[in-house]
Write a protein that holds these residues in place. Structure first.
Motif, PDB file in Angstrom:
ATOM      1  N   ILE A  23       0.665  -1.212  -0.046  1.00  0.00           N
ATOM      2  CA  ILE A  23      -0.038  -0.081  -0.027  1.00  0.00           C
ATOM      3  C   ILE A  23       1.088   1.093  -0.005  1.00  0.00           C
ATOM      4  O   ILE A  23       0.409   2.404  -0.566  1.00  0.00           O
ATOM      5  CB  ILE A  23      -0.995   0.045   1.232  1.00  0.00           C
ATOM      6  CG1 ILE A  23      -1.786  -1.224   0.937  1.00  0.00           C
ATOM      7  CG2 ILE A  23      -1.715   1.179   1.348  1.00  0.00           C
ATOM      8  CD1 ILE A  23      -2.624  -1.362  -0.157  1.00  0.00           C
ATOM      9  N   GLY A  24       2.013   1.040   0.825  1.00  0.00           N
ATOM     10  CA  GLY A  24       2.799   2.233   0.644  1.00  0.00           C
ATOM     11  C   GLY A  24       3.424   2.639  -0.799  1.00  0.00           C
ATOM     12  O   GLY A  24       3.327   3.666  -1.296  1.00  0.00           O
ATOM     13  N   ALA A  25       3.540   1.628  -1.366  1.00  0.00           N
ATOM     14  CA  ALA A  25       4.157   1.759  -2.989  1.00  0.00           C
ATOM     15  C   ALA A  25       2.833   2.416  -3.845  1.00  0.00           C
ATOM     16  O   ALA A  25       3.015   3.164  -4.325  1.00  0.00           O
ATOM     17  CB  ALA A  25       4.399   0.390  -3.667  1.00  0.00           C
ATOM     18  N   LEU A  26       1.738   1.987  -3.536  1.00  0.00           N
ATOM     19  CA  LEU A  26       0.392   2.489  -4.218  1.00  0.00           C
ATOM     20  C   LEU A  26       0.324   3.799  -3.813  1.00  0.00           C
ATOM     21  O   LEU A  26      -0.146   4.654  -4.513  1.00  0.00           O
ATOM     22  CB  LEU A  26      -0.649   1.559  -3.812  1.00  0.00           C
ATOM     23  CG  LEU A  26      -0.743   0.293  -4.281  1.00  0.00           C
ATOM     24  CD1 LEU A  26      -2.088  -0.463  -3.743  1.00  0.00           C
ATOM     25  CD2 LEU A  26      -0.910   0.179  -5.650  1.00  0.00           C
ATOM     26  N   ASP A  27       0.240   4.384  -2.730  1.00  0.00           N
ATOM     27  CA  ASP A  27       0.268   5.689  -2.219  1.00  0.00           C
ATOM     28  C   ASP A  27       1.286   6.737  -3.002  1.00  0.00           C
ATOM     29  O   ASP A  27       0.853   7.732  -3.078  1.00  0.00           O
ATOM     30  CB  ASP A  27       0.532   5.814  -0.714  1.00  0.00           C
ATOM     31  CG  ASP A  27      -0.870   5.393  -0.011  1.00  0.00           C
ATOM     32  OD1 ASP A  27      -1.848   5.210  -0.603  1.00  0.00           O
ATOM     33  OD2 ASP A  27      -0.813   5.196   1.266  1.00  0.00           O
ATOM     34  N   ASN A  28       2.303   6.066  -3.380  1.00  0.00           N
ATOM     35  CA  ASN A  28       3.232   6.958  -4.154  1.00  0.00           C
ATOM     36  C   ASN A  28       3.234   7.062  -5.300  1.00  0.00           C
ATOM     37  O   ASN A  28       3.495   7.768  -6.175  1.00  0.00           O
ATOM     38  CB  ASN A  28       4.702   6.239  -4.029  1.00  0.00           C
ATOM     39  CG  ASN A  28       5.274   6.359  -2.488  1.00  0.00           C
ATOM     40  OD1 ASN A  28       4.833   7.427  -1.664  1.00  0.00           O
ATOM     41  ND2 ASN A  28       5.903   5.587  -2.107  1.00  0.00           N
ATOM     42  N   ASN A  29       2.104   6.137  -5.975  1.00  0.00           N
ATOM     43  CA  ASN A  29       1.660   6.323  -7.432  1.00  0.00           C
ATOM     44  C   ASN A  29       0.152   6.824  -7.511  1.00  0.00           C
ATOM     45  O   ASN A  29      -0.582   6.154  -7.206  1.00  0.00           O
ATOM     46  CB  ASN A  29       1.728   5.002  -7.920  1.00  0.00           C
ATOM     47  CG  ASN A  29       1.446   4.804  -9.610  1.00  0.00           C
ATOM     48  OD1 ASN A  29       0.784   5.662 -10.101  1.00  0.00           O
ATOM     49  ND2 ASN A  29       1.536   3.673 -10.239  1.00  0.00           N
ATOM     50  N   ALA A  30       0.001   8.080  -7.868  1.00  0.00           N
ATOM     51  CA  ALA A  30      -1.069   8.923  -8.080  1.00  0.00           C
ATOM     52  C   ALA A  30      -2.327   8.029  -8.814  1.00  0.00           C
ATOM     53  O   ALA A  30      -3.396   8.103  -8.446  1.00  0.00           O
ATOM     54  CB  ALA A  30      -1.085  10.269  -8.482  1.00  0.00           C
ATOM     55  N   ASP A  31      -1.821   7.302  -9.918  1.00  0.00           N
ATOM     56  CA  ASP A  31      -2.832   6.489 -10.784  1.00  0.00           C
ATOM     57  C   ASP A  31      -3.220   5.391  -9.537  1.00  0.00           C
ATOM     58  O   ASP A  31      -4.629   4.887 -10.074  1.00  0.00           O
ATOM     59  CB  ASP A  31      -2.092   5.959 -11.920  1.00  0.00           C
ATOM     60  CG  ASP A  31      -1.886   7.112 -12.735  1.00  0.00           C
ATOM     61  OD1 ASP A  31      -2.569   8.083 -12.599  1.00  0.00           O
ATOM     62  OD2 ASP A  31      -0.968   6.876 -13.716  1.00  0.00           O
ATOM     63  N   ASN A  32      -2.800   4.901  -8.797  1.00  0.00           N
ATOM     64  CA  ASN A  32      -3.119   3.799  -8.007  1.00  0.00           C
ATOM     65  C   ASN A  32      -3.507   4.067  -6.451  1.00  0.00           C
ATOM     66  O   ASN A  32      -3.580   3.197  -5.803  1.00  0.00           O
ATOM     67  CB  ASN A  32      -2.222   2.719  -7.771  1.00  0.00           C
ATOM     68  CG  ASN A  32      -2.113   2.052  -9.210  1.00  0.00           C
ATOM     69  OD1 ASN A  32      -3.047   1.817 -10.027  1.00  0.00           O
ATOM     70  ND2 ASN A  32      -0.653   1.621  -9.557  1.00  0.00           N
ATOM     71  N   LYS A  33      -3.761   5.443  -6.299  1.00  0.00           N
ATOM     72  CA  LYS A  33      -4.110   5.787  -4.905  1.00  0.00           C
ATOM     73  C   LYS A  33      -5.518   5.228  -4.314  1.00  0.00           C
ATOM     74  O   LYS A  33      -6.486   5.281  -5.089  1.00  0.00           O
ATOM     75  CB  LYS A  33      -4.189   7.169  -4.777  1.00  0.00           C
ATOM     76  CG  LYS A  33      -4.234   7.652  -3.464  1.00  0.00           C
ATOM     77  CD  LYS A  33      -3.689   8.957  -3.069  1.00  0.00           C
ATOM     78  CE  LYS A  33      -3.818   9.345  -1.512  1.00  0.00           C
ATOM     79  NZ  LYS A  33      -2.622   9.979  -1.160  1.00  0.00           N
ATOM     80  N   VAL A  34      -5.337   4.566  -3.236  1.00  0.00           N
ATOM     81  CA  VAL A  34      -6.510   3.759  -2.801  1.00  0.00           C
ATOM     82  C   VAL A  34      -7.212   4.808  -1.816  1.00  0.00           C
ATOM     83  O   VAL A  34      -6.695   5.442  -1.116  1.00  0.00           O
ATOM     84  CB  VAL A  34      -6.152   2.607  -1.633  1.00  0.00           C
ATOM     85  CG1 VAL A  34      -7.181   1.934  -1.144  1.00  0.00           C
ATOM     86  CG2 VAL A  34      -5.166   1.586  -2.804  1.00  0.00           C
ATOM     87  N   GLN A  35      -8.696   4.737  -2.183  1.00  0.00           N
ATOM     88  CA  GLN A  35      -9.580   5.370  -1.228  1.00  0.00           C
ATOM     89  C   GLN A  35     -10.663   4.543  -0.547  1.00  0.00           C
ATOM     90  O   GLN A  35     -10.949   3.458  -1.049  1.00  0.00           O
ATOM     91  CB  GLN A  35     -10.273   6.350  -2.455  1.00  0.00           C
ATOM     92  CG  GLN A  35      -9.499   7.379  -2.739  1.00  0.00           C
ATOM     93  CD  GLN A  35     -10.223   8.363  -3.838  1.00  0.00           C
ATOM     94  OE1 GLN A  35     -11.602   8.170  -3.749  1.00  0.00           O
ATOM     95  NE2 GLN A  35      -9.812   9.484  -4.301  1.00  0.00           N
ATOM     96  N   ILE A  36     -11.148   4.964   0.324  1.00  0.00           N
ATOM     97  CA  ILE A  36     -12.301   4.389   1.014  1.00  0.00           C
ATOM     98  C   ILE A  36     -13.462   5.273   1.003  1.00  0.00           C
ATOM     99  O   ILE A  36     -13.244   6.586   1.204  1.00  0.00           O
ATOM    100  CB  ILE A  36     -12.080   4.137   2.558  1.00  0.00           C
ATOM    101  CG1 ILE A  36     -10.721   3.287   2.723  1.00  0.00           C
ATOM    102  CG2 ILE A  36     -13.235   3.635   3.384  1.00  0.00           C
ATOM    103  CD1 ILE A  36     -10.165   3.103   3.982  1.00  0.00           C
ATOM    104  N   ASP A  37     -14.621   4.932   0.528  1.00  0.00           N
ATOM    105  CA  ASP A  37     -15.778   5.576   0.265  1.00  0.00           C
ATOM    106  C   ASP A  37     -17.235   4.855   0.608  1.00  0.00           C
ATOM    107  O   ASP A  37     -16.983   3.711   0.756  1.00  0.00           O
ATOM    108  CB  ASP A  37     -15.776   6.233  -0.895  1.00  0.00           C
ATOM    109  CG  ASP A  37     -16.450   7.535  -1.118  1.00  0.00           C
ATOM    110  OD1 ASP A  37     -16.948   7.930  -0.389  1.00  0.00           O
ATOM    111  OD2 ASP A  37     -16.455   7.992  -2.262  1.00  0.00           O
ATOM    112  N   GLU A  38     -18.092   5.533   0.637  1.00  0.00           N
ATOM    113  CA  GLU A  38     -19.439   5.161   1.175  1.00  0.00           C
ATOM    114  C   GLU A  38     -20.240   5.404   0.029  1.00  0.00           C
ATOM    115  O   GLU A  38     -20.481   6.275  -0.754  1.00  0.00           O
ATOM    116  CB  GLU A  38     -19.862   6.028   2.218  1.00  0.00           C
ATOM    117  CG  GLU A  38     -21.429   5.484   2.672  1.00  0.00           C
ATOM    118  CD  GLU A  38     -22.208   6.187   3.777  1.00  0.00           C
ATOM    119  OE1 GLU A  38     -21.593   6.504   4.681  1.00  0.00           O
ATOM    120  OE2 GLU A  38     -23.261   6.728   3.707  1.00  0.00           O
ATOM    121  N   LEU A  39     -20.955   4.234  -0.638  1.00  0.00           N
ATOM    122  CA  LEU A  39     -21.829   4.214  -1.498  1.00  0.00           C
ATOM    123  C   LEU A  39     -23.322   4.022  -1.112  1.00  0.00           C
ATOM    124  O   LEU A  39     -23.518   2.692  -0.455  1.00  0.00           O
ATOM    125  CB  LEU A  39     -21.303   2.992  -2.790  1.00  0.00           C
ATOM    126  CG  LEU A  39     -19.861   3.014  -3.107  1.00  0.00           C
ATOM    127  CD1 LEU A  39     -19.655   1.639  -3.865  1.00  0.00           C
ATOM    128  CD2 LEU A  39     -19.456   4.518  -4.012  1.00  0.00           C
TER     129      LEU A  39
END
Length: 109
Positions: A23-39
């Motif tokens: 996840i640390g690596a993903l956070d450094n890549n804007a295209d793969n930034k993980v989000q948590i949201d409510e649907l």
């Protein structure tokens, strides 16, 4: 309560994910930034009555369904893939923004 639930789940997951090299690596890549949201599942959504598996949340949208809060307030944390969506459910999902937006758009949320 829904905003508080999302915030609590987000904070808990972010604290746990900070220890993960992946996840640390993903956070450094804007295209793969993980989000948590409510649907939120409205009455007209094509997801009403369908299971998490049938929604293809993971396969089609790359999303992880973290929790489902029923309209009566009951929270199902780490729901089974056979859990069915109901009108008024608040679905806590984690994934990329584009996956979240596509699921919203394609299922009338």
């Amino acid at each position: 309560w829904a905003d508080e639930t999302v915030s609590n789940v987000r904070n808990d997951l972010q604290a746990k994910l900070m220890d993960s090299r992946t996840i640390g690596a993903l956070d450094n890549n804007a295209d793969n930034k993980v989000q948590i949201d409510e649907l939120t599942i409205p009455a007209q959504s094509s997801l009403v009555g369908r299971s998490i598996r049938q929604s293809e949340a993971r396969a089609k949208y790359g999303l992880l369904i973290v929790a489902v809060r029923r309209a009566d307030g009951n929270l199902i944390f780490n729901p089974d893939v056979d859990t069915r969506f109901e009108v008024g459910d608040a679905v806590i999902a984690m994934g990329r923004e584009d996956g979240l937006e596509r699921m919203r758009s394609e299922h009338g949320m």
